[in-house]
Design an enzyme around this catalytic site. Sequence first.
Site, PDB file in Angstrom:
ATOM      1  N   CYS A 115       6.762  -4.302  -1.166  1.00  0.00           N
ATOM      2  CA  CYS A 115       5.315  -4.089  -1.211  1.00  0.00           C
ATOM      3  C   CYS A 115       4.533  -5.395  -1.142  1.00  0.00           C
ATOM      4  O   CYS A 115       3.315  -5.379  -0.941  1.00  0.00           O
ATOM      5  CB  CYS A 115       4.947  -3.325  -2.472  1.00  0.00           C
ATOM      6  SG  CYS A 115       5.811  -1.735  -2.616  1.00  0.00           S
ATOM      7  N   HIS A 239      -1.880  -4.585  -4.012  1.00  0.00           N
ATOM      8  CA  HIS A 239      -1.019  -3.530  -3.454  1.00  0.00           C
ATOM      9  C   HIS A 239      -1.380  -2.216  -4.129  1.00  0.00           C
ATOM     10  O   HIS A 239      -1.546  -2.144  -5.351  1.00  0.00           O
ATOM     11  CB  HIS A 239       0.452  -3.876  -3.705  1.00  0.00           C
ATOM     12  CG  HIS A 239       1.363  -2.704  -3.601  1.00  0.00           C
ATOM     13  ND1 HIS A 239       1.398  -1.885  -2.492  1.00  0.00           N
ATOM     14  CD2 HIS A 239       2.268  -2.179  -4.479  1.00  0.00           C
ATOM     15  CE1 HIS A 239       2.279  -0.918  -2.682  1.00  0.00           C
ATOM     16  NE2 HIS A 239       2.814  -1.073  -3.881  1.00  0.00           N
ATOM     17  N   ASN A 269       0.836   5.413  -1.816  1.00  0.00           N
ATOM     18  CA  ASN A 269       1.494   4.104  -1.831  1.00  0.00           C
ATOM     19  C   ASN A 269       2.224   3.905  -0.503  1.00  0.00           C
ATOM     20  O   ASN A 269       3.210   4.582  -0.220  1.00  0.00           O
ATOM     21  CB  ASN A 269       2.484   4.053  -3.002  1.00  0.00           C
ATOM     22  CG  ASN A 269       3.211   2.725  -3.113  1.00  0.00           C
ATOM     23  OD1 ASN A 269       3.364   1.993  -2.143  1.00  0.00           O
ATOM     24  ND2 ASN A 269       3.695   2.418  -4.307  1.00  0.00           N
TER      25      ASN A 269
END
Length: 313
Positions: A115, A239, A269
Amino acid sequence: MSPAGAGLLGLGTYRPARLVTNEELIGVVDTSDSWIRTRTGIATRRIADEEESTVAMGTSAAEKALASAGLTAADVDVVIGATCTAPSQIPGTAPQIAARLGASTAGTFDINGGCAGFCYAVATAADMVRAGSVRHALVVATERLSDYTDWSDRSTCVLLADGAGAVVVGPAESGIGPAVWGHDGSRPEAIQVPGRGDNAFRMEGPAVFRWAISLVPTLRTVCERAGVEPTELAAIVPHQANLRIVEALAGGLGVPGVPIARDVVDSGNTSAASIPLALDRMMEAGEVVSGDPVLLFGFGAGLTYCGQVVRCP
């Protein structure tokens, strides 16, 4: 004479057409809209169809980034792919995206920073531009987390989603601040896709939450290295792990008047793609404009993190 610095010259994104609501997941696992929203803040997420591959999504985002920068594929010296969900270890996504774009003379390689991959790729591209190795670098973060989702695990299947974002990095007086990065590689089990036939995404949620929140001092260091006070930021774009982490991490800076990216609510996500997707959403909404200083901060699998202050393209 070319500028000595590097900046973001263009931004483009791709969001899959299919929108999956929390209600649709109720029949897949034992969950509810309120359970998902309370724990993650997510209301909807985008899930790619068969033809929306990592390469296809990344190519679309890259085309938009080039158009935004007023450049063509012939101007690209290197393509850097940021992904942890490539369908194969070899070939990588970057050479395939470059070929589809027609960037026939560009160098290509992938970065898997989980990520944090987008921030690592931007830092790498900026250093290459500053060093004179390239003039224009194309960073493409593209993810299909749905390929690695265990749809029987309600703690993770409600989180994961698909999408892509790309930026052009090129000469600028200023625009991309120094990267601040690090890791805790002693806990590889916290977030993992084991491999060797086991392709299910697994995460120790509470442990990851505590680790992420412990990184608040690092956000302050990112600002210090860039010579920017947190109060001078136009936005904070972490993120998009889940809304609780996003708000706790950004809130730890103690600048309540600075907008925080919350694209996770609608997009889920998307790992490395989440930061460019979230930045693009804020620019579309007019929350930030070209030239504004924003703090980007990626964190996740590894465990690893990377952040920098950039000027919006």
